[in-house]
Design a protein around this motif. Structure first.
Motif, short mmCIF file in Angstrom:
data_model
loop_
_atom_site.label_atom_id
_atom_site.label_comp_id
_atom_site.label_asym_id
_atom_site.label_seq_id
_atom_site.Cartn_x
_atom_site.Cartn_y
_atom_site.Cartn_z
N UNK A 1 0.90 -0.91 0.44
CA UNK A 1 -0.16 0.30 0.19
C UNK A 1 1.05 0.75 0.24
N UNK A 2 1.02 2.23 -0.48
CA UNK A 2 0.90 3.34 -0.78
C UNK A 2 0.35 4.58 -1.26
N UNK A 3 1.17 5.70 -0.71
CA UNK A 3 0.53 6.82 -0.54
C UNK A 3 0.68 7.87 -1.98
N UNK A 4 -0.02 8.05 -2.35
CA UNK A 4 0.27 8.81 -3.31
C UNK A 4 -0.65 9.64 -4.05
N UNK A 5 -0.60 10.91 -4.81
CA UNK A 5 -1.72 11.84 -5.19
C UNK A 5 -2.00 12.24 -6.24
N UNK A 6 -1.43 10.68 -7.10
CA UNK A 6 -2.71 10.98 -8.75
C UNK A 6 -2.57 9.03 -9.15
N UNK B 1 5.90 12.21 7.63
CA UNK B 1 4.21 12.52 7.89
C UNK B 1 3.86 11.74 6.69
N UNK B 2 4.57 11.70 5.91
CA UNK B 2 3.74 10.39 4.90
C UNK B 2 3.43 9.10 6.02
N UNK B 3 4.04 9.17 6.75
CA UNK B 3 3.55 7.42 7.76
C UNK B 3 2.80 7.46 8.49
N UNK B 4 2.60 9.22 8.91
CA UNK B 4 1.84 9.62 10.11
C UNK B 4 0.46 9.19 9.64
N UNK B 5 0.11 10.54 8.32
CA UNK B 5 -0.90 10.74 7.06
C UNK B 5 -1.31 9.34 6.89
N UNK B 6 -0.32 8.48 6.70
CA UNK B 6 -1.13 7.07 5.63
C UNK B 6 -2.02 6.60 7.25
N UNK B 7 -1.16 6.46 7.99
CA UNK B 7 -1.85 5.56 9.26
C UNK B 7 -3.22 6.60 9.30
N UNK B 8 -3.26 7.76 9.50
CA UNK B 8 -4.93 8.37 9.78
C UNK B 8 -5.62 8.84 8.69
N UNK B 9 -5.27 8.14 7.63
CA UNK B 9 -6.13 8.41 6.25
C UNK B 9 -7.24 6.80 6.69
N UNK B 10 -6.10 5.61 6.77
CA UNK B 10 -6.80 4.67 6.40
C UNK B 10 -7.41 4.30 8.20
N UNK B 11 -7.48 5.34 8.84
CA UNK B 11 -8.49 4.94 9.85
C UNK B 11 -9.55 5.39 9.65
#
Length: 798
Positions: A457-462, A715-725
């Protein structure tokens, strides 16, 4: 004479060499000498420009900060339309046609504006006319007025970077017994301008006629080449002691502008001393810039009706700076986003000695320029009722600084620029600005033999989706291909569908090579979804654009394309934790490479060998190593003990240092660049090119003076966890904007953007074609079907 104002002691009496003269617009706003009632004030010490308006007095603010009280004020008022019409229309009342390359009609500011020049004293709030200052002071004023502006110098440098020596200019043969040469006129006619001297034999001839310009020519320099076959000539009027590289040199054999090594030495052969030369005519570069910035495009509806110009907040256009439409379209689309508008409305203006070099100030300037509505009003110089538009020159120079493509005046790929800009903004502000664009996308890969696999699973913007290009007909006369229309939702189906991966090496069952099944889907759905339609195809390794009609997706439901999960007969392998500084690939870059279709093992090797910084460098490495015997051998992270250039909290990795050192920089200097730029390879490389003579010593002051570090990986790690939750299952979107491209290649043609706006309470599509901003209906948007390149969707709330 004693009553005249003289130059104070703290003001230099002449402009220093290579000084940057800011006289196009205010450092903090797009107020100019043309659009501001009080004109533009140029600080006589820093040469920075400021404005005074009823809303804000930037000049007074600068005086308070610096104590600089005297300013050169330039105020330009547009002449009546009747006078300007003489320049725009011929004697038959017909509008002048578009001018081809090197056929520039020179229009001076004095032809368009009534200009007033004064000296403004901010301390006394008083202005002095030119006849109220000493001749010495008037001489300084003339120097500033005659000097190229900073923006103009940047534009010229960007063009110069595209001019290189050719085989004929490098091995330039000069002949003896040249004799005396009359440098005052063409040897074949009486023309005394547009003169070109042959660098082989010294023959002087006039150039080609500049149609529509006062600069004439009878092509006698070209005739000399055709007769004598001496290919390289230089334009006398372009010779300048200030910059040898700015002189016009043309190779008739290559039919292109070139550079000549040791040009000054070659000119001495004919009695010309470049050190004392003074430029007297516009260079080819300046003529090219003029042509590109004045290029006109048709703005008519499907039935030939003229589209209605619109004005107001959020309806301000950009001028084309010479093939800058790709930047204009991308920036318009981003600043239409509600998240961008809120972010910059809350952002404070930072202190800066040079606002032109501060990205935050330039972005705030764009925010104010586009959304305030102050500059959105009729005022075109071209005889129509379009607006003048803003010139984002400083922003373009700054954002493209040191990038091999975006720093030039060439046309660029709008989607590539969008990705580059988003990455720049993430590194500048962290992920807060682009948070609404981020989402989690998952790839599942399962061995078809043992049913073991993994989920990444990757955090992406497009997302970049392919489109089917099925040819159903070919036009007989033009040979143009006619493609079967498609739907964008079908591209999503193909993108997320199961895909067979041949040559798969399974760690569980050991089958090599084996077969795996790969699938993908959305683990979360962003507030703003950016979609690139892959219209660019490679034909014989040449990128071309396919005009496949895509039905305009005013709405889009991708709720069904959820992230894949393991079925009852599949087993998810335990995730291997990297330890001891093992290689952890840049997730964004890896995902972008996978989206391009590269095998994962090649992606990992490309990232590892290029500093794990970005997809572009890794892609270039992959192309360069396609024929390596071991290119598809398994990549073992345990062997990559120092590859993660961004993960170390104790300093730069040796791998990153070695990558920079391989480009010719010392290990010490490479390490300093990485320390000062938070281990970002691209930023470090930019710093190295800007500071090649630095001693490499890392002082505490150097580190502390650097801007606060943005820890992107954290920040990516933190945002990924936030988005997943907080992820929901709502994948319903409506189209908010679409960037379109007309042309056969992403590096040629023209970009525009259609944006849905509220006008008088109603949703209407607005076309931003550089400075031309017009309202249109859906029946005026047929071109969107075949030219849509980047879609931006807004989530519809449940």
């Amino acid at each position: 004479m004693s009553d005249l104002l003289d130059i104070p002691e703290d003001v230099p009496s002449s402009i220093a060499p290579n000084a940057r003269i800011f006289k196009d617009d205010c450092m903090y706003s797009f107020d100019t000498a043309e659009n501001n009632e009080l004109g533009l004030d140029i600080d006589l010490i820093s040469y920075q420009a400021f404005s005074r308006t009823k809303d804000y007095n930037y000049t007074l603010e600068n005086y308070g900060k610096t104590g600089h009280s005297l300013y050169l004020n330039i105020n330009k008022v547009l002449k009546p339309q009747e006078e300007r019409n003489k320049l725009l229309y011929n004697e038959n009342g017909e509008k002048n046609q578009k001018l081809q390359k090197l056929e520039i009609k020179e229009v001076k500011d004095d032809d368009l504006y009534n200009t007033t020049i004064t000296i403004y004293d901010a301390d006394e709030d008083k202005s002095y006319a030119l006849d109220q200052i000493t001749p010495r002071f008037q001489s300084l004023v003339e120097q500033i007025l005659n000097a190229n502006s900073s923006n103009r110098d940047d534009e010229i440098k960007q063009w110069e970077q595209e001019i290189f020596p050719c085989e004929h200019s490098v091995d330039l043969q000069q002949f003896d017994n040249v004799g005396t040469i009359d440098l005052t006129k063409c040897s074949q006619c009486d023309l005394k301008e547009n003169l070109w001297i042959c660098l082989h034999c010294g023959a002087l001839g006039c150039g080609r006629e500049q149609f529509g310009s006062s600069l004439k020519g009878n092509s006698h320099a070209l005739s000399h080449y055709e007769l004598a076959e001496h290919p390289v000539a230089v334009k006398l009027g372009s010779l300048s002691a200030d910059n040898e590289d700015s002189c016009d040199v043309y190779c008739y054999k290559c039919n292109d502008e070139v550079k000549v090594p040791n040009l000054s030495e070659k000119l001495l052969k004919f009695g010309i001393d470049l050190k004392s030369a003074v430029k007297t005519e516009k260079s080819l570069i300046e003529l090219n810039i003029d042509q590109n910035m004045n290029w006109e495009f048709n703005l008519e509806g499907a039935n030939g009706e003229k589209l209605e110009p619109v004005y107001g907040k959020g309806l301000t256009g950009f001028q084309n700076l010479g093939n800058s439409c790709y930047l204009n379209s991308v920036v318009q689309a981003l600043f239409d986003l509600e998240s961008y508008q809120k972010f910059f409305s809350d952002l404070e203006t930072p202190e800066s000695e040079n606002p032109a070099d501060d990205l935050r100030i330039q972005l705030l300037k764009i925010y104010d320029g586009l959304l305030s509505g102050r500059y959105s009003k009729p005022g075109s110089l071209k005889g129509d009722d379009y607006q003048l538009g803003l010139k984002p020159s400083s922003f373009k120079t700054l954002i493209g600084e040191n990038h091999p493509e975006f720093k030039t005046q060439k046309q660029q790929d709008a989607f590539e620029f969008l990705l580059y800009l988003l990455d720049k903004l993430d590194n500048e502000f962290g992920l807060s600005l682009n948070k609404d664009l981020k989402f989690l996308y998952s790839h599942k890969t399962v061995c078809s033999n043992c049913k073991h696999g993994n989920l990444r699973t990757n955090l992406v913007d497009n997302i970049s989706v392919s489109i089917k290009d099925e040819v159903i007909d070919i036009e007989k006369e033009s040979g143009k291909k006619i493609y079967k229309p498609v739907s964008l939702i079908d591209s999503f189906k193909d993108y997320c569908a199961n895909e067979a991966v041949e040559g798969y090496n399974c760690d569980n069952c050991g089958q090599k090579p084996g077969l795996a099944i790969k699938s993908g889907g959305f683990k979360s759905f962003p507030e703003v979804l950016i979609v690139n339609a892959q219209r660019i195809k490679l034909e014989n390794w040449v990128p071309i654009k396919v005009d496949v009609p895509i039905e305009i997706p005013t709405t889009l439901d991708i709720s069904s394309f959820k992230a894949p999960v393991f079925s009852a007969d599949e087993v998810e392998d335990e995730k291997k934790e990297s330890s001891g500084g093992g290689f952890v690939p840049n997730s964004d870059a890896l995902n972008n490479l996978l989206l391009m279709g590269f095998p994962e093992v090649r992606c990992l090797k490309g990232l590892f060998n290029t500093g794990n910084s970005n997809a572009e460098d890794a892609m270039n490495w992959i192309f360069a190593h396609m024929d390596d015997m071991d290119i598809d051998e398994p990549f073992d992270p345990s062997d990559a003990t120092s590859g993660n250039a961004n993960a170390s909290s104790n300093g730069p990795s040796q791998e990153a240092i070695d990558n920079l050192s391989s480009m010719g920089f010392s290990q010490q200097l490479a390490k300093k660049a990485l320390v000062l730029n938070s281990n970002d390879i691209n930023a470090s490389l930019e710093w190295l090119f800007s500071n090649p003579d630095d001693d490499g010593v890392i002082s505490e002051d150097a580190v502390s003076s650097n801007k606060p570090v943005v820890n992107i990986e954290k920040e990516k790690d933190e945002l990924s966890r936030e988005i997943e939750a907080t992820a929901d299952s709502n994948g319903n979107y409506e189209l908010q904007s679409v960037i379109c491209h007309k042309g056969t290649s992403p590096h040629t043609g023209h970009y525009v953007v259609f944006i849905k706006k509220k006008i008088e309470g109603n949703d209407r599509w607005v076309l931003f074609n550089d400075e031309k901003v017009v309202a249109c209906e859906e029946h005026n948007m047929e071109d969107v079907k075949t030219n849509a390149y980047v879609y931006i969707f807004r989530k519809v709330k449940s």
